[in-house]
Write an enzyme that holds these catalytic residues in place. Sequence first.
Site, PDB file in Angstrom:
ATOM      1  CB  ALA A  60       2.540   4.328   2.778  1.00 20.61           C
ATOM      2  N   GLY A  99      -1.399   3.239  -0.065  1.00 24.72           N
ATOM      3  CA  GLY A  99      -0.668   4.114  -1.064  1.00 24.72           C
ATOM      4  C   GLY A  99      -0.623   3.896  -2.181  1.00 24.72           C
ATOM      5  CD  GLU A 102      -4.580   5.418  -0.798  1.00 27.31           C
ATOM      6  OE1 GLU A 102      -4.142   5.705  -0.409  1.00 27.31           O
ATOM      7  OE2 GLU A 102      -5.257   6.469  -0.208  1.00 27.31           O
ATOM      8  CD  GLU A 122      -4.926   2.171   3.062  1.00 28.16           C
ATOM      9  OE1 GLU A 122      -5.237   1.202   3.036  1.00 28.16           O
ATOM     10  OE2 GLU A 122      -3.414   2.976   2.545  1.00 28.16           O
TER      11      GLU A 122
END
Length: 704
Positions: A60, A99, A102, A122
């Site tokens: 992210a 992310g 993911e 994270e």
Amino acid sequence: MTVRYELVNEIGVITIDNPPVNALSQAVREGLKNAIEGAKFDSSKALLILCTGRTFIAGADISEFGQLPKEPSLPSVLSAIENSEKPVIAALHGSALGGGFELALACHYRCAIPTAEVGLPEVTLGLLPGAGGTQRVPRLAGVEAALDLITSGAPIVAEKAQQLSLIDKVLEGDLQEVALGYAKALVASGAQPRRVRDITIDPATVADDLFVSYRSKLKKRARGQLAPQHIVSCIEAAAKGSFDQGLQTERALFIECRESEQSAAMRHMFFAERNASKVEGLPKETANREVRSVAVIGGGTMGGGIAMCFANAGIPVKLLEISDEALQRGLQLIAKNYGVSVKRGKLTEADAAARQRLITGTTLYADLADCDLVIEAVFESIEVKKEVFTKLDGVCKQKAILATNTSYLDVDAIAAVTSRPEDVIGLHFFSPANVMKLLEIIRGDKTSDEVLATSMSIAKKIQKVPVLSRVCFGFIGNRMLRQYTRETQLCLIEGSSPEQIDRVMVDWGMAMGPLAVGDLAGLDIGYKARQALSDEEKGEPKTYCIADTLAEMGRLGQKTGAGYYRYDPETRARSSDPEVLKIIEAEAHKQGVTRREISNDEILKRLTLALINEGFKILEEGIAQRPGDIDAVYVFGYGFPPYRGGPMFYADQLGLKNVYEMICAYRDKHGELYWTPSALLKELVQEEITLAQWVSDRSLPFRQ
Ligand code: 3HC
Ligand code: NAI
């Protein structure tokens, strides 16, 4: 275009181009969603997601956290990918992180080139994977592997990821070419969408007490941190409930982490670490000098570790000592340290031997004539250092960088004995030098831009976090540490015990308490340093008399089996020593101090506010470039808890007005000598400005 779509022989290729690391910014999320939607209606038989540049999506966009969420959300993009009726394939290179990984897990197939790495870092940002990572990894790799991967945050290489079923295929060759080949082969074989969410976890694969024991392990390994515990809860939800229930748990706990002070602090540290290597005003085009060979003068505690740093990066090192005997001692210490790494399984014997071979010894300055960088790590004495630099000036080639590892001394005075002060700089490593990540870079008045730029880049090469400091007594870190140590000693003489002080600071998050650190480093170090100072420079006796008495009694800390504590000679296990309390009481009596009960809260405040106030003074004098640099010094060099973001970030979280008022209250109680509030702090409080605002607004007071 951030996200491009083109049809290549029935494969819909979605290419993400968002330098530098293809972070999942709003534009990328939107582009991806549109591409997936659009592909529904064309003749593509499968979709391939890949990235341009140095890496697959690295996560992210961290800079978007803390702002209002922008649509589309990442989970909604991932569910569009997973629900696609056409197979979606991710092709990974570089780092597929957070992310980004993911997203790959929400695809139906994953391939990677061998150098690719995947991971969910994270937790290092005080977060947990918030887009299905905690639900999909255990379904593919098993619950235990998921716990290890996600709570450590450490990336793994493609081959290992394939062994854990997190990647389907590792392919050698040009990414685009091999990925297209893989996609075509899947289409030809009639491969259908294959959703990780549909995998069920067999409860028999999960030991009864796994989650309880993992939580208690993490309480020690990640003391005080919220995110690791929440990660366990998410994975437990994956093991015990449906995918959708698990996702809900993950979402709720992700949001809790995202809004936490811990995550704000760790995100701040992420950018502080990266900004620290940027030197304001240094022209981008400044040339870097080549550093192909290094010399280290002095093979003691620091010199040996420094030599190892360069050998570990493949750079040959000459170690110069004062005598053959001292040289052998130094080389043996290095060999012993490499031996420990081999024993602990961190290095193979062959690698350790190869690194050791890069370090050769000498006692002759003439042997250093060709070295590109020389780092002096001899005794902390200005006379000895001046003598060494005079000799270096005589033998070293032109354009060699001459650095000192001094902890406190004046780099300009050292540079002045040479005919080339522009080539002199401070490179201040921290003990143990081959382990600690911090490298303070001390810019002298005359240090050239080229020498500074080269030092910054060499620091990165040896995997350090470089932080720039101007010259002052103790630079950023040790100058602040003196204030912290002063308050430690005052709390001790006024009524605390070593155990109480250390416990308060460790419970708050410091890696070690200040007195245990003293015992580890050796109480003789501070003692000797004080011996070189005048009475005035030493300050009030009550700020050091206990430390001096212990040192004079031969209680030098761990190395003599006793200091503030006692140490088992075999195991080094620490225990309290009632004798120390008697020594403290006797010293208090001598100094006319009446001991009283000191609360834990008072200890915490006095020690942290002493750091903060000095940090502000360092900023107002322009010694440090920015508050984040000071935070990097404390987190990477002094065991300050990253989840509190360093002393300056912590000050902002306390509120500058509160900080100022507490300091003023101590000034009124203990006097101005130690508690004069920094002028910059006062000014920011008057202007009602936070440090973060001060950083972003150059027109504010005291900006250099
Ligand atoms: N968001 C925003 N900026 C990022 C970023 C990210 N995720 N990752 C890197 N950057 C920026 C850096 O700040 C730096 O900017 P600068 O040049 O202006 O200083 C630039 O990209 C290059 O980064 P590095 O200097 O770190 O480059 P390296 O080549 O050394 O390392 C990397 C590359 C391994 C990808 C490293 O940048 C990294 O580890 N990035 C962070 C990865 C991460 O933590 N991802 C998880 C994010 S949280 C998340 O995904 C939540 C999700 O679960 C919902
Ligand atoms: P040390 O006493 O362990 O080692 C110093 C070494 O220098 C000795 O082996 C000695 O033989 C050698 N030496 C002395 N004079 C010499 C000369 N003229 N030529 C060649 N070699 C000479 O000291 P330590 O702890 O390694 O400290 C070295 C420097 O690093 C000091 O300036 C110190 O302030 C600084 N420093 C120390 C840290 C620590 O935790 N020990 C941390 C950061 C910096």
